[in-house]
Each structure stands twice: as C-alpha cells, then as structure tokens.
Design an enzyme around this catalytic site. Structure first.
Site, PDB file in Angstrom:
ATOM      1  N   ASP A 168      22.721 -20.143 -34.667  1.00 34.36           N
ATOM      2  CA  ASP A 168      21.602 -19.442 -34.051  1.00 34.36           C
ATOM      3  C   ASP A 168      20.937 -20.347 -33.010  1.00 34.36           C
ATOM      4  OD1 ASP A 168      19.666 -17.436 -33.687  1.00 34.36           O
ATOM      5  OD2 ASP A 168      18.364 -18.264 -35.243  1.00 34.36           O
ATOM      6  N   ASP A 180      22.366 -20.346 -26.297  1.00 30.42           N
ATOM      7  CA  ASP A 180      21.102 -19.923 -25.711  1.00 30.42           C
ATOM      8  C   ASP A 180      20.793 -20.805 -24.511  1.00 30.42           C
ATOM      9  OD1 ASP A 180      18.633 -19.049 -25.035  1.00 30.42           O
ATOM     10  OD2 ASP A 180      17.660 -19.531 -26.934  1.00 30.42           O
ATOM     11  N   GLU A 228      21.726 -15.000 -24.928  1.00 27.93           N
ATOM     12  CA  GLU A 228      20.395 -14.426 -24.746  1.00 27.93           C
ATOM     13  C   GLU A 228      20.075 -14.302 -23.269  1.00 27.93           C
ATOM     14  OE1 GLU A 228      15.869 -15.864 -25.728  1.00 27.93           O
ATOM     15  OE2 GLU A 228      17.280 -15.795 -27.406  1.00 27.93           O
ATOM     16  N   GLY A 243       8.523 -16.712 -35.434  1.00 28.39           N
ATOM     17  CA  GLY A 243       7.364 -17.163 -36.207  1.00 28.39           C
ATOM     18  C   GLY A 243       6.470 -16.001 -36.604  1.00 28.39           C
ATOM     19  N   GLY A 251      13.433 -12.563 -33.812  1.00 27.52           N
ATOM     20  CA  GLY A 251      12.009 -12.541 -34.105  1.00 27.52           C
ATOM     21  C   GLY A 251      11.552 -11.291 -34.830  1.00 27.52           C
ATOM     22  N   THR A 254      11.484 -16.356 -40.760  1.00 30.80           N
ATOM     23  CA  THR A 254      10.158 -16.660 -41.314  1.00 30.80           C
ATOM     24  C   THR A 254       9.888 -15.910 -42.607  1.00 30.80           C
ATOM     25  OG1 THR A 254       9.317 -17.087 -39.083  1.00 30.80           O
ATOM     26  CG2 THR A 254       7.684 -16.685 -40.800  1.00 30.80           C
TER      27      THR A 254
END
Length: 284
Positions: free
Chosen positions: A82, A104, A134, A181, A209, A233
């Site tokens: 990731d 990325d 991305e 986050g 996310g 998260t």
C-alpha cells in the site's frame, strides 16, 4: 491455496457490483484476525502493508506469514504493498513474495507519475504481480505523508483516461474527498466525479481513506463503481483500545499472548462488519 494477485477478485467485484476489503495489517495478530474473519465470511481478501509497516516488520517476515495464511485458508488472499513510495521498495516486495503492489507517485508532476508507474507495471506484470496507482491526492496522513484537502487535487476524469492508457495499470486509486486517518467534520464525497470516472474507465477503482466514512456513503460509492476499499484506522483503534482494556483490568499483566489476543478479537469483529458492508461475503 497460494497467494493470488488482485486482478481476478477486483474484476469480479466490478462485474458484480461489490467491493473487496483491503485491510492494513501490522503484525501476526492483525493478519490472523483478517484472514480468519474473511474465511468465516467466505470472502476474498487483500492484506496490505504500508512502507512504515514494512520498515517495522520486514517485507520477508510479512510475506512468510501471509503465505502460511494462504495455505491454511481456502479463500483468495492477496498480499499488497500500500502506497509504495519508490521503485526500489516495489522491487523488494515483489522479490519477497507480494502479489500486488501500489506505486504512489501522485506527489510527482504528472509526466513523472506516468513514467514511474509505467516502469513498475513493466517489471510487475513480467512476474504476474498486479499494479495499483494513484491519480490525485488523498487528504490526511499516511505514514509520513501529509496532504491538504483541496478539490484541485481530486482526480480529473479525462486525465485518468490518459493515465490508465499510458501506464497499463490494473486498478486506479482515485481522490474524491476521502482522507487517511480520522475525519474532522462531515464527510463529503464527490460522487459526480466518481460517476464520470467510472463511465470513462474500465479498470477497477479503489477508495482509500474509507475508515470513518458513513455506511450509506460507502454503499453509494460501491454502487457507483468502487471495487476495492482500504481500511486501516478502523482496525488500529479497536486493536489498541482492547489491549488498553486488558491493562486497565489487570495492570500487572505481562503475557502478550493474553493482551494481544484481546486485540485480535476486536479486529475480527470490524473485518466481518466491513465485509458485510462491502457486499463481498460468499464471493470467494
């Protein structure tokens, strides 16, 4: 079965209108929790690690326990890098046994992003490893990466068409308003942008996310074409809180087999909930 790449599972998700869960793992306990839960739900699953986790645990250790899990459970399991932040790290992970990688290079200018991504695709595809990239920038924090929430950094649909064509990637992570986050304030996703990207692009789309995004928005994103959803998260917080609870009840506890087991069980619960939400149960 052996570890697999993400191509078949994500394309099946695209065809059938669901998403595969991609869960960030950090150690033996979190990995065991994810694969055990996926097996009980008869779901394909993606185990993924950031560069920070690789620095902490080592790509060879991670790959070894992931291979053991794939031999233990009869479901498709992919091991994914990731937010791979360099060509060198991608190569290290492929050599260790990762079956899928994300490069990325979204922080670079567009042409450098294209060139870097294409280079990764060439070496990964040569050994049957799938590639995610991305375009645009996801807000929030991912390891040491800090980004601002600015619509100018959202994925442009027309640019995405050019990017996919020139790089040959297998899946595309798009920026439509999610953040790494914890969220501050109301979550607002640009669904019109997602619809246009899905209309123009035929490869699986990835939502980063997603921890903390309300369930109704997640379902809408899937209905509009998201096929892989990343969760990090929402695993870390219950894992930590469960361990804290053990020490709250017994401050003198010293056996990691006891307090880590508590954390493992809490992760299992979250993974099962997410698999149901994403619609990928009974899809193995």
């Amino acid at each position: 079965m052996a570890l697999v790449n993400t191509n078949k599972m994500l394309n099946q998700a695209k065809i059938n209108g669901y998403a595969v869960g991609a869960f960030n793992i950090h150690n033996l306990e979190t990995l065991k929790a994810v694969v055990k839960s996926a097996s009980e739900m008869n779901s394909p699953v993606i185990l993924q690690t950031t560069p920070g986790t690789i620095k902490h645990a080592g790509e060879d250790y991670i790959a070894s326990i992931a291979r053991t899990a794939s031999e233990k459970y009869n479901i498709p399991i992919a091991l994914h890098l990731d937010h791979g932040n360099s060509f060198e790290l991608v190569v290290k992970c492929i050599r260790a046994g990762y079956t899928s990688v994300m490069i990325d290079a979204s922080m670079l200018d567009y042409e450098k992003n294209v060139d870097t991504t294409r280079k990764v695709v060439e070496i990964a595809h040569a050994v049957g490893v799938s590639v995610e990239a991305e375009l645009g920038s996801i807000a929030g924090v991912e390891d040491d990466l800090y980004l601002n929430d600015d619509k100018k950094s959202y994925t442009d649909p027309d640019t995405a068409v050019d990017f996919v064509k020139r790089t040959g990637i297998d899946s595309l992570a798009i920026a439509i308003g999610t953040a790494h986050g914890l969220y501050k304030g109301e979550v607002r996703l640009d669904f019109e942008r997602l619809k246009e990207i899905r209309r123009l692009i035929d490869i699986p789309l990835v939502l980063h996310g997603a921890s903390g995004v309300p369930d109704d928005l997640v379902k809408k994103a899937i209905n509009l074409g998201i096929n892989k959803i990343n969760i990090a998260t929402e695993l870390k917080i219950p894992f930590a809180n469960s361990i804290k609870e053990v020490f709250k009840q017994n401050p003198d506890e010293s056996d990691p087999r006891k307090y880590l087991l508590n954390g493992e069980k809490s992760v299992e619960e979250v993974v099962k909930e997410k698999i149901k939400l994403f619609g990928c149960y009974d899809r193995a």
